[in-house]
Enzyme design. Sequence first.
Site, PDB file in Angstrom:
ATOM      1  N   ASN A  22     -16.775 -21.540 -10.616  1.00  0.00           N
ATOM      2  CA  ASN A  22     -16.612 -22.781 -10.019  1.00  0.00           C
ATOM      3  C   ASN A  22     -17.200 -23.017  -8.817  1.00  0.00           C
ATOM      4  OD1 ASN A  22     -15.592 -24.949  -9.139  1.00  0.00           O
ATOM      5  ND2 ASN A  22     -13.381 -24.572  -9.611  1.00  0.00           N
ATOM      6  N   ARG A 106     -18.007 -24.658 -14.176  1.00  0.00           N
ATOM      7  CA  ARG A 106     -17.201 -25.947 -14.273  1.00  0.00           C
ATOM      8  C   ARG A 106     -18.225 -26.729 -13.540  1.00  0.00           C
ATOM      9  NH1 ARG A 106     -13.804 -28.031  -9.326  1.00  0.00           N
ATOM     10  NH2 ARG A 106     -12.930 -30.037 -10.501  1.00  0.00           N
ATOM     11  N   HIS A 195     -10.343 -33.812 -13.640  1.00  0.00           N
ATOM     12  CA  HIS A 195      -9.248 -32.730 -13.796  1.00  0.00           C
ATOM     13  C   HIS A 195      -9.029 -32.472 -15.566  1.00  0.00           C
ATOM     14  CE1 HIS A 195      -7.068 -33.645  -9.935  1.00  0.00           C
ATOM     15  NE2 HIS A 195      -8.033 -32.922  -9.906  1.00  0.00           N
ATOM     16  N   ARG A 256      -6.125 -38.100   0.100  1.00  0.00           N
ATOM     17  CA  ARG A 256      -7.021 -39.160  -0.455  1.00  0.00           C
ATOM     18  C   ARG A 256      -5.866 -40.447  -0.728  1.00  0.00           C
ATOM     19  NH1 ARG A 256      -9.434 -35.729  -5.555  1.00  0.00           N
ATOM     20  NH2 ARG A 256     -10.839 -34.369  -4.096  1.00  0.00           N
ATOM     21  N   GLU A 399      -7.063 -23.825 -16.061  1.00  0.00           N
ATOM     22  CA  GLU A 399      -8.509 -24.328 -16.021  1.00  0.00           C
ATOM     23  C   GLU A 399      -9.524 -23.341 -16.506  1.00  0.00           C
ATOM     24  OE1 GLU A 399      -8.939 -28.108 -13.436  1.00  0.00           O
ATOM     25  OE2 GLU A 399      -7.599 -26.952 -12.168  1.00  0.00           O
TER      26      GLU A 399
END
Length: 416
Positions: A22, A106, A195, A256, A399
Amino acid sequence: MTTPTESTTAVTANATRVLVLNSGSSSVKYQLLDMRDRSRLAVGLVERIGEETSRLVHTPLTGGAEKRERTGPIADHAAALKAVADELTHDGLGLDSPELAAIGHRVVHGGLRFTEPTVITEEVLAEVERLVPVAPLHNPANIAGIRTARALRPDLPQVAVFDTAFHTTMPESAARYAIDVETADAHRIRRYGFHGTSHAYVSRRTAALLGKEPSEVNVIVLHLGNGASASAVAGGRCVETSMGLTPLEGLVMGTRSGDIDPAVTFHLKRVAGMSADEIDELLNKKSGLMGLCGDNDMREIRRRIDEGDERARLAFDIYIHRLKKYIGAYYAVLGRVDAIAFTAGVGENAAPVREAAVAGLEELGLVVDADLNAVRSAEPRLISPNYARVAVAVVPTDEELEIAQQTFALVAPEGV
């Protein structure tokens, strides 16, 4: 699904390991897994790439070896992955091992073209590069990691697993924005969602927790970390998700804003004289919980609430209000909900968030048992009482395992 090309070395039956990478703008997270039993052989992180204070933390999980850490300048992603390869070699797990079946990467944005894990070719890389304008913070780093890994092992299958892929099953009524169609199509403006590997993994695990197949279950997944997103999953297929063209849309997050009136951006430009880049930084890095109360760590926010801090309380209330709106909206989208699953750092660990998110929703069949909710565990579990019409679950996400499974399923020989 893109299959291995003829130029890719065949994967042998004894090659059962997958290295998951990743690559971020200044970091590389990695895990090496053995897919025979889904066990982890090593995990690690390289951070602050390009700085004098670069740091690599490597943890071997076999043979009793101890965690190792090194600091000092690591110039770029090529140097970072070379350092990772050296650490793995030290433990007898090197990239040259015949047991390594593939490297899974990823990749944040796959647009509409990449709906499944895909063996990486130059053509695939070119398309990922074409998507940089809609993922300028993520895809360039993902590309750098891929190019470096391919240079280190050009003979090895390398697979891209896309954050957006799980959400490509959304109907056009959910994916389209209500703007001029020609403009939207010309600039690839639509809702993609992110996601996806987490939402895919958690929705399946939730179905298993209920003793059912994914095709039998409707689930609302709440991935609540510093980045946060919700999805409505009907029979194993995503039909709605909260993030949009970028990961900015949707829930209140750590830094965010989530949903906001688009005209706020025009207002800030006209009244405050802010540039596009300044507004971008405000909404992505200086908003959310951080903008509301100066903290983006839910543990610290709860501590401040316990001490009577009203600003922290307001931030928490806004966070929960948005979360409840999405639960209600996705309940309406699905029509029937069998379970709600909380996951990621906040979702898995913050009992007050879970309790508050479903409080007052008893008429929808949502109830949390206080004692079950207070339990800390790394295992998937139900936190709703037996009589609840809708199951409320905590399902730790994984993940890296999802990426490894998708990668191995694509490259492994039949019967392995």
